[in-house]
Design an enzyme around this catalytic site. Structure first.
Site, PDB file in Angstrom:
ATOM      1  N   HIS A 108       0.849  -1.189   0.000  1.00 45.86           N
ATOM      2  CA  HIS A 108       0.000   0.000   0.000  1.00 45.86           C
ATOM      3  C   HIS A 108       0.890   1.245   0.000  1.00 45.86           C
ATOM      4  O   HIS A 108       1.883   1.298   0.743  1.00 45.86           O
ATOM      5  CB  HIS A 108      -0.903  -0.025   1.238  1.00 45.86           C
ATOM      6  CG  HIS A 108      -1.849   1.125   1.292  1.00 45.86           C
ATOM      7  ND1 HIS A 108      -2.997   1.191   0.517  1.00 45.86           N
ATOM      8  CD2 HIS A 108      -1.820   2.262   2.021  1.00 45.86           C
ATOM      9  CE1 HIS A 108      -3.616   2.322   0.763  1.00 45.86           C
ATOM     10  NE2 HIS A 108      -2.937   2.993   1.674  1.00 45.86           N
ATOM     11  N   ASP A 144      -6.848  -2.570   3.778  1.00 50.16           N
ATOM     12  CA  ASP A 144      -5.617  -1.926   4.255  1.00 50.16           C
ATOM     13  C   ASP A 144      -5.379  -2.105   5.757  1.00 50.16           C
ATOM     14  O   ASP A 144      -4.768  -1.269   6.416  1.00 50.16           O
ATOM     15  CB  ASP A 144      -5.584  -0.437   3.859  1.00 50.16           C
ATOM     16  CG  ASP A 144      -5.644  -0.265   2.346  1.00 50.16           C
ATOM     17  OD1 ASP A 144      -5.139  -1.144   1.635  1.00 50.16           O
ATOM     18  OD2 ASP A 144      -6.211   0.742   1.886  1.00 50.16           O
TER      19      ASP A 144
HETATM   20  C1  GRF Z   1       1.088   0.464  -6.053  1.00 50.29           C
HETATM   21  O1  GRF Z   1       1.401   1.745  -5.578  1.00 50.29           O
HETATM   22  C2  GRF Z   1       0.321  -0.293  -4.997  1.00 50.29           C
HETATM   23  O2  GRF Z   1       0.703   0.008  -3.695  1.00 50.29           O
HETATM   24  C3  GRF Z   1      -1.070   0.188  -5.245  1.00 50.29           C
HETATM   25  O3  GRF Z   1      -1.179   0.193  -6.650  1.00 50.29           O
HETATM   26  C4  GRF Z   1       0.092   0.488  -7.198  1.00 50.29           C
HETATM   27  C5  GRF Z   1       0.357  -0.548  -8.265  1.00 50.29           C
HETATM   28  O4  GRF Z   1       1.300  -0.090  -9.214  1.00 50.29           O
HETATM   29  N1  GRF Z   1      -2.038  -0.642  -4.568  1.00 50.29           N
HETATM   30  P1  GRF Z   1       1.570  -0.851 -10.589  1.00 50.29           P
HETATM   31  O5  GRF Z   1       0.248  -1.022 -11.316  1.00 50.29           O
HETATM   32  O6  GRF Z   1       2.192  -2.176 -10.274  1.00 50.29           O
HETATM   33  O7  GRF Z   1       2.525   0.049 -11.331  1.00 50.29           O
END
Ligand code: GRF
Length: 213
Positions: A108, A144
């Site tokens: 997160h 979360d």
């Molecule tokens: C990350 O920041 C994760 O924490 C959030 O979504 C984002 C995913 O990034 N839940 P990506 O699609 O892998 O670039």
């Protein structure tokens, strides 16, 4: 007796850069599941991974429990032991967490428990904190929430936009998440217990929550 290494599934709905980091870190991924057409699925296909698109109408009549049962069944059929959410866009409910209790991981983009929810980066900016960060945790049916495995701070810079700050947080996540998943899998693999009975251990010491600017 040689125990089989725990099998990992990744759930992703977005650009899939965390999935790329997981793959580049050499973690073996049994299946990548998405709830929509997205770059993450392309990343998985290019890497030669098995993919599954579990897309539904996510409107008011969306059957969240039914979806979670379908997903849990699909993962069980693939022999999956551990589920890593990497930007998965659908909130999952109890049937999934009952089937994979203590074995669903999430990352997160904030220092939980601060800034839960979909707009964690925007909310941190709006709150004016000097420091935010990334949290890897064991996911529960409460969004979360769940035992924290690793956290790392990311400073908020003057002139940061939501996009620039999120990108710097994701740079941390791309390092922290694969490492945390690896340690988690190794601990499951080393355990004589069934994965479901393996107690959760904190992998890295969580840092304190960012101070307000
Ligand atoms: C990350 O920041 C994760 O924490 C959030 O979504 C984002 C995913 O990034 N839940 P990506 O699609 O892998 O670039």
């Amino acid at each position: 007796m040689t125990l089989q290494a725990p099998r990992l599934a990744v759930l992703a709905s977005g650009t899939g850069t965390l999935l790329e980091a997981i793959i580049e870190a050499g973690l073996e991924v049994t299946v990548v599941v998405s709830d929509r057409e997205c770059r993450a699925l392309q990343v998985a296909t290019r890497a030669g991974l098995r993919t599954k698109l579990l897309q539904r109408s996510f409107g008011a009549d969306f059957d969240r429990d039914g979806y979670s049962v379908l997903l849990a069944d699909l993962l069980a059929r693939r022999g999956v032991d551990v589920v890593a959410m990497a930007g998965f866009g659908t909130v999952l409910s109890r049937p999934l967490f009952d089937s994979y209790a203590g074995r669903v991981l999430n990352t997160h983009p904030s220092l939980l428990p601060a800034f839960k929810g979909w707009h964690a980066v925007r909310d941190a900016l709006q709150a004016g904190v000097a420091v935010t960060g990334a949290t890897v945790h064991v996911a529960t049916e409460l969004v979360d929430e769940g035992p924290i495995l690793a956290q790392e701070e990311v400073p908020v810079l003057a002139g940061d936009s939501e996009a620039s700050l999120h990108e710097r947080i994701k740079q941390v996540e791309r390092r922290l998440y694969p490492r945390s998943i690896r340690v988690f899998l190794e601990r499951l693999g080393d355990s004589d217990l069934h994965p479901r009975e393996t107690p959760v251990q904190t992998i890295e010491n969580p840092r304190s929550q960012g101070a307000t600017r």
